[in-house]
Design an enzyme around this catalytic site. Sequence first.
Site, PDB file in Angstrom:
ATOM      1  N   TYR A   1     -14.377   3.617  11.014  1.00 18.85           N
ATOM      2  CA  TYR A   1     -12.964   3.314  10.780  1.00 18.85           C
ATOM      3  C   TYR A   1     -12.127   3.677  11.998  1.00 18.85           C
ATOM      4  O   TYR A   1     -11.282   2.895  12.454  1.00 18.85           O
ATOM      5  CB  TYR A   1     -12.497   4.080   9.550  1.00 18.85           C
ATOM      6  CG  TYR A   1     -11.020   3.990   9.264  1.00 18.85           C
ATOM      7  CD1 TYR A   1     -10.426   2.769   8.963  1.00 18.85           C
ATOM      8  CD2 TYR A   1     -10.217   5.126   9.286  1.00 18.85           C
ATOM      9  CE1 TYR A   1      -9.065   2.678   8.694  1.00 18.85           C
ATOM     10  CE2 TYR A   1      -8.861   5.052   9.009  1.00 18.85           C
ATOM     11  CZ  TYR A   1      -8.290   3.830   8.721  1.00 18.85           C
ATOM     12  OH  TYR A   1      -6.940   3.752   8.458  1.00 18.85           O
TER      13      TYR A   1
ATOM     14  N   GLY B   1       0.809  -1.211   0.000  1.00 21.40           N
ATOM     15  CA  GLY B   1       0.000   0.000   0.000  1.00 21.40           C
ATOM     16  C   GLY B   1       0.842   1.260   0.000  1.00 21.40           C
ATOM     17  O   GLY B   1       2.078   1.226  -0.037  1.00 21.40           O
TER      18      GLY B   1
ATOM     19  N   HIS C   1      -7.867  10.708  -0.930  1.00 21.62           N
ATOM     20  CA  HIS C   1      -8.017  11.706   0.109  1.00 21.62           C
ATOM     21  C   HIS C   1      -7.861  13.093  -0.517  1.00 21.62           C
ATOM     22  O   HIS C   1      -7.747  13.238  -1.720  1.00 21.62           O
ATOM     23  CB  HIS C   1      -7.014  11.457   1.228  1.00 21.62           C
ATOM     24  CG  HIS C   1      -7.321  10.223   2.023  1.00 21.62           C
ATOM     25  ND1 HIS C   1      -6.765   8.998   1.732  1.00 21.62           N
ATOM     26  CD2 HIS C   1      -8.134  10.016   3.087  1.00 21.62           C
ATOM     27  CE1 HIS C   1      -7.221   8.092   2.582  1.00 21.62           C
ATOM     28  NE2 HIS C   1      -8.061   8.680   3.415  1.00 21.62           N
TER      29      HIS C   1
ATOM     30  N   PRO D   1      -0.393   8.367  12.756  1.00 18.80           N
ATOM     31  CA  PRO D   1       0.031   9.407  11.818  1.00 18.80           C
ATOM     32  C   PRO D   1      -1.155  10.312  11.464  1.00 18.80           C
ATOM     33  O   PRO D   1      -2.298   9.864  11.384  1.00 18.80           O
ATOM     34  CB  PRO D   1       0.486   8.628  10.579  1.00 18.80           C
ATOM     35  CG  PRO D   1       0.519   7.193  10.989  1.00 18.80           C
ATOM     36  CD  PRO D   1      -0.420   7.047  12.131  1.00 18.80           C
ATOM     37  N   THR D   2      -0.871  11.573  11.233  1.00 23.91           N
ATOM     38  CA  THR D   2      -1.885  12.475  10.729  1.00 23.91           C
ATOM     39  C   THR D   2      -2.061  12.249   9.228  1.00 23.91           C
ATOM     40  O   THR D   2      -1.503  11.304   8.671  1.00 23.91           O
ATOM     41  CB  THR D   2      -1.514  13.933  11.066  1.00 23.91           C
ATOM     42  OG1 THR D   2      -2.627  14.775  10.795  1.00 23.91           O
ATOM     43  CG2 THR D   2      -0.295  14.388  10.290  1.00 23.91           C
ATOM     44  N   ASN D   3      -2.831  13.100   8.536  1.00 27.42           N
ATOM     45  CA  ASN D   3      -3.131  12.893   7.112  1.00 27.42           C
ATOM     46  C   ASN D   3      -1.848  12.779   6.288  1.00 27.42           C
ATOM     47  O   ASN D   3      -1.019  13.696   6.300  1.00 27.42           O
ATOM     48  CB  ASN D   3      -3.963  14.060   6.577  1.00 27.42           C
ATOM     49  CG  ASN D   3      -5.335  14.126   7.203  1.00 27.42           C
ATOM     50  OD1 ASN D   3      -5.458  14.257   8.428  1.00 27.42           O
ATOM     51  ND2 ASN D   3      -6.369  14.036   6.400  1.00 27.42           N
TER      52      ASN D   3
END
Length: 325
Positions: A140, A17, A183, A167-169
């Site tokens: 989620y 991924g 996203h 982790p953030t975005n």
Amino acid sequence: MSSFWANKQVLVTGGTGFLGQAVCRVLNQQAPKLMVAPSRADYDLSDPGAAQSLLAETRPDVVIHLAARVGGIGANRERPADLYLENLLMGTNVIEQCRLAGTERLVVVGTICSYPEHTPVPFSEQSLWTGYPEKSNAPYGIAKLAQLVQLQANRDQYGQQGIYLMPTNLYGPGDKFHPSVSHVIPALIKKCVEAVEAGDDHIEVWGTGTASREFLYVDDAARGILLATEHYRGREPVNLGTNQEMPIKELVELVAEVAGFTGRVEWDTTKPDGQPRRCVDTGRARELFGFEASTPFTQGLRRTYQWYMANRQEAESRGRPEMVA
């Protein structure tokens, strides 16, 4: 090269991924003895038997659990049950099989979506249990947060040593650009590029533009995960981020500039903004294992745009929420 990794056999679930590929890239620089990054076609980790087989066949010293089924706001609204159940099962099975196998080190990567909808900014790890997540992210986010509970319960009852990172975005080269799973940053890049190519004088963007987000370059996130794997032993969750908040309106302007789009932006206020604000307190990661993000946002954004332009077919090829294991 750190001596920690010299003779380690490392299993990265979700290694094919977006984040998994970045972790494997950085990990390769450390020259582990063996790294395994299987796909879902090899092992469906929502099946406890498959998780058991994976651990038995690879016998890893270190497991970094990244496998997830993910998507943006659209996927979260359309498939909440899938996102909840498959993420819950994958995490539960991996943690339990690592416990049974006596795996030396386990790292579980959660999500910033687990934080309550209205959390004081910057998000401190102590705020995780103060409220319910933003509703479009909740299935989620809660499924991932349950894995923190499992790790802590196992530590108390069995002495299992597992750590939990949030982790953030994320953004960067290798991100997903198909509309069903992308996203905000890849979605905006694709939208601006297509508008330039079509000669359109405007683009339409969901929401009001007032929500804010924090963005972490994917290779920085990978480096943070490996630093934590090597140096952190604690039970408490740890944020990974930049401690820099950006309104979506400002993000749209930056993406448009990078992509060469000069038209106007029309905001579709009938669509959701998602969580009102996101920005994390990064003090714990800095103090506990020395992590600080190093990639300036504009530099990372330009790299992401350039990768997309050079790899459009690959970037847009996945048409449903990704599940990698």
